[in-house]
Design a protein around this motif. Sequence first.
Motif, PDB file in Angstrom:
ATOM      1  N   ALA A 351       0.830  -1.207   0.000  1.00  0.00           N
ATOM      2  CA  ALA A 351       0.000   0.000   0.000  1.00  0.00           C
ATOM      3  C   ALA A 351       0.864   1.256   0.000  1.00  0.00           C
ATOM      4  O   ALA A 351       0.549   2.249  -0.675  1.00  0.00           O
ATOM      5  N   SER A 352       1.971   1.222   0.749  1.00  0.00           N
ATOM      6  CA  SER A 352       2.873   2.369   0.798  1.00  0.00           C
ATOM      7  C   SER A 352       3.422   2.693  -0.581  1.00  0.00           C
ATOM      8  O   SER A 352       3.469   3.860  -0.998  1.00  0.00           O
ATOM      9  N   CYS A 353       3.844   1.660  -1.319  1.00  0.00           N
ATOM     10  CA  CYS A 353       4.432   1.885  -2.637  1.00  0.00           C
ATOM     11  C   CYS A 353       3.383   2.299  -3.673  1.00  0.00           C
ATOM     12  O   CYS A 353       3.603   3.218  -4.472  1.00  0.00           O
ATOM     13  N   LEU A 354       2.235   1.624  -3.665  1.00  0.00           N
ATOM     14  CA  LEU A 354       1.202   1.947  -4.656  1.00  0.00           C
ATOM     15  C   LEU A 354       0.667   3.365  -4.473  1.00  0.00           C
ATOM     16  O   LEU A 354       0.544   4.133  -5.438  1.00  0.00           O
ATOM     17  N   LEU A 355       0.345   3.722  -3.247  1.00  0.00           N
ATOM     18  CA  LEU A 355      -0.144   5.081  -2.998  1.00  0.00           C
ATOM     19  C   LEU A 355       0.964   6.110  -3.180  1.00  0.00           C
ATOM     20  O   LEU A 355       0.698   7.269  -3.517  1.00  0.00           O
ATOM     21  N   GLY A 356       2.225   5.681  -2.961  1.00  0.00           N
ATOM     22  CA  GLY A 356       3.340   6.584  -3.189  1.00  0.00           C
ATOM     23  C   GLY A 356       3.454   7.024  -4.633  1.00  0.00           C
ATOM     24  O   GLY A 356       3.854   8.159  -4.926  1.00  0.00           O
ATOM     25  N   THR A 357       3.093   6.150  -5.566  1.00  0.00           N
ATOM     26  CA  THR A 357       3.129   6.537  -6.971  1.00  0.00           C
ATOM     27  C   THR A 357       2.136   7.664  -7.262  1.00  0.00           C
ATOM     28  O   THR A 357       2.406   8.547  -8.089  1.00  0.00           O
ATOM     29  N   VAL A 358       0.996   7.633  -6.587  1.00  0.00           N
ATOM     30  CA  VAL A 358      -0.004   8.689  -6.772  1.00  0.00           C
ATOM     31  C   VAL A 358       0.545  10.031  -6.275  1.00  0.00           C
ATOM     32  O   VAL A 358       0.414  11.071  -6.943  1.00  0.00           O
ATOM     33  N   VAL A 359       1.172  10.006  -5.088  1.00  0.00           N
ATOM     34  CA  VAL A 359       1.724  11.237  -4.523  1.00  0.00           C
ATOM     35  C   VAL A 359       2.825  11.798  -5.416  1.00  0.00           C
ATOM     36  O   VAL A 359       2.907  13.013  -5.645  1.00  0.00           O
TER      37      VAL A 359
END
Length: 470
Positions: A351-359
């Motif tokens: 979740a950290s990596c996937l949502l990090g791409t959005v940020v």
Amino acid sequence: MVCPSGSRCGWWRWVVTFATFGQFFLTLGPLFNFSILFVSLQEDFHSSSALTGWLGSLSLALACIASPLCSLLTHKLSSRTVAILGVIAFCAGLLTTSFVPVPSLGYAFFTFSILTGVGANLATNASLALLLDWFAKANFSRASALALMGSTAGMLAFSPLLTALITHYGWRNALRILSGGILVIGIADGLLLADPPSTEDYARAPDESPGDEKHELESMVPGKQVHDDGCIEETDDEARETDEKSTNNEEAHISNQGSLEVGEERHFRGRLISALTNPDAWAWYLAAVFSFVGWTFFNTNYASFMDGLGLDSNSIASVIVYFALGELGGKVLIAVIGDRLPFLYLYLLVASCLLGTVVLGFLTIAKTFGVMALLAVVSGVLRSGVFGTQFTAAAELFHEQYGTNGVMVMSLVPSGIGILISAPLAGAIYDVTGDYVLSLLVIAALFLCASAALIFIPVRRRINQAVHVV
């Protein structure tokens, strides 16, 4: 540190917990704010972004990769001594870097990168290992969570402090002031890192006293006299019998020592071969490298990125503070509810990596201070998903197969490699393109690769389980 009573043992372990917090605070706090120093170094030495960023990247990498050196020293010296030596080396690195002449930035790779990185590793690893000795029976998860918050709290505190010192005194004098203050406070804090008492003393209940234990020994050990100091004196017959048993045990130990060493060596080789050929392990290595390449950007190039957007030094420091607050809040949340998660810790990393791409996508178009502050808080919370659960997720996946030392190596070495290549990668792209947009897009792609590698592990295990059932 001698623990005079069971009650003293019970509360002194929390003193060690906050002393460990202090070691993380004082050493990793300044390193996590290297992006602030990055701007001053680049302006003074007129160096490329890749070269300047590698100073901080190498230092943070050695804070992970130098762990075998710390383990070797703790076999020879006490954990307290190793931690204090780490503080001294760290401060020596800050002080000597302030005397590096222009344009010889290459000297800073020894004075800053190596000395501060190895020093931070000795201070943090030795204190954390000692903390495990104190909490070997229970509550290590809670204690380690409190201690690991020191790095984020240090990032939060040193951001405005380092900015103010550089603004008023210049970066050289700022490093000299920091080295002196950290040296004094760090050594005082390190002196609190006492070894746990003996097993017998530590296991004694708080309401038991040494006098009670003496009477128990007298009734349990016939033929022996217990003195007032708690020592046991054997009678002549008992002494002779003990000597005979000791001799027999020594002979058995000598005869079996060779076979035990061979067995241990084979066991070590088997684990090493498995760790190098296991597809799950390699998926973990790649995920750790890719994720730390991305999140280390916020330690080394983040201030430079905001400087390119036209933000002043105070605004940059404020954004970094918001980032640290977000990460600290995320770690606190993980510490509170982490044991109650209905799924693997691995999915927090995903979740950290996937949502990090959005940020990162929003960062490519962000221009104002308000937007940057909001994205900083979100980014900090998301990064805590990796920085706060890396060891726990690795232990959950691989502890049974590779043991504690294997989990530590599998967590630290790939993370250190990711940290090592993060700043040169982002800096080299910046030097070619003139901005960080392409760097952010590359990091987003690495986050997606890390997520895919992590998801590969449970999927493969479920497939293998289904095949075995059939």
